[in-house]
Write an enzyme that holds these catalytic residues in place. Structure first.
Site, short mmCIF file in Angstrom:
data_model
loop_
_atom_site.label_atom_id
_atom_site.label_comp_id
_atom_site.label_asym_id
_atom_site.label_seq_id
_atom_site.Cartn_x
_atom_site.Cartn_y
_atom_site.Cartn_z
N ASP A 113 -6.02 -7.39 1.76
CA ASP A 113 -6.16 -8.83 1.57
C ASP A 113 -7.15 -9.12 0.45
O ASP A 113 -6.96 -10.04 -0.35
CB ASP A 113 -6.64 -9.49 2.86
CG ASP A 113 -5.62 -9.39 3.98
OD1 ASP A 113 -4.41 -9.42 3.68
OD2 ASP A 113 -6.02 -9.29 5.15
N LYS B 160 1.46 3.60 2.18
CA LYS B 160 2.24 3.77 3.41
C LYS B 160 3.46 2.85 3.39
O LYS B 160 4.57 3.25 3.74
CB LYS B 160 1.36 3.48 4.63
CG LYS B 160 2.08 3.61 5.95
CD LYS B 160 1.17 3.28 7.12
CE LYS B 160 1.94 3.31 8.42
NZ LYS B 160 1.11 2.88 9.56
N GLU B 161 3.26 1.61 2.97
CA GLU B 161 4.37 0.65 2.90
C GLU B 161 5.38 1.06 1.84
O GLU B 161 6.59 0.97 2.07
CB GLU B 161 3.82 -0.75 2.60
CG GLU B 161 3.02 -1.33 3.75
CD GLU B 161 2.12 -2.49 3.37
OE1 GLU B 161 1.64 -3.17 4.30
OE2 GLU B 161 1.87 -2.72 2.16
N ASN C 55 0.87 -1.17 0.00
CA ASN C 55 0.00 0.00 0.00
C ASN C 55 0.91 1.23 0.00
O ASN C 55 2.14 1.11 0.07
CB ASN C 55 -0.99 -0.02 1.17
CG ASN C 55 -0.32 0.00 2.54
OD1 ASN C 55 0.72 0.63 2.75
ND2 ASN C 55 -0.90 -0.72 3.49
#
Length: 193
Positions: free
Chosen positions: A159, A91-92, A89
């Site tokens: 997910d 943020k990651e 995502n």
């Protein structure tokens, strides 16, 4: 709160499993590869996939010619080297690259550089309310915006994306089509409490 989730608290153990359990997991994963259409690695960073085990599973899947999707929670994504699709995502991706990445162009360039550096087939960055961006090593970008909707609970949206992409690809969809289906599925998932 109008039916919306306002708080989540996690209390977890995040140390790596021991060598005996890692060996057992590898044995089970290797046996399962024979009947698998694809390998989906959902790494929550909780210790179930120590780096050596992760590398062994990826190498074994590659040897058997299996398509591999990895949903990373590690900042050092070299652990997922040579997977076909990495699905961070935003943020990651920011944590992985150490960059702020404030617009689609910057996100795409960072994801493409990541794909090149680690041999990823593609990087699919989920962007919450801004949809998803699929980035290829050759610089090709495919942005699928999110449809506007009420959001009740975002838990599990990532997910849902990974599961839908995997199912669509196994079902014969091309990658862009799989991304569109996953974007739609995530939109449905976040609209339910």
């Amino acid at each position: 709160a109008g039916g919306q989730q306002i708080l989540r608290v996690d209390d977890e153990i995040t140390i790596d499993i021991n060598d005996r359990d890692a060996k057992s997991t590898l044995t089970q994963a290797t046996a399962a590869l024979n009947d698998a259409d694809m390998v989906l690695i959902s790494d929550y960073g909780k210790g179930a996939l120590p780096r050596p085990l992760l590398s062994q599973i990826i190498a074994m899947a590659k040897t058997k010619g299996k398509h591999i999707i990895a949903d990373p929670k590690r900042n050092d994504v070299s652990a997922y080297k040579n997977v076909d699709l990495l699905t961070p995502n935003l943020k990651e991706l920011r944590a992985i690259t150490g960059a702020q990445l404030s617009n689609i162009n910057e996100i795409g360039k960072a994801a493409t550089a990541l794909a090149i550096a680690h041999g990823f087939g593609s990087v699919l960055t989920t962007l919450s309310a801004n949809g998803m961006l699929l980035s290829q090593p050759d610089g090709t970008q495919f942005h699928d915006p999110a449809s506007a909707r009420d959001i009740f609970d975002v838990a599990g949206a990532g997910d849902t994306v990974v599961a839908m992409v995997a199912a669509a690809l196994v079902g014969g969809a091309d990658l862009d089509g799989a991304v569109k289906l996953a974007n739609h599925a995530a939109g449905v998932a976040v609209g339910k409490s």
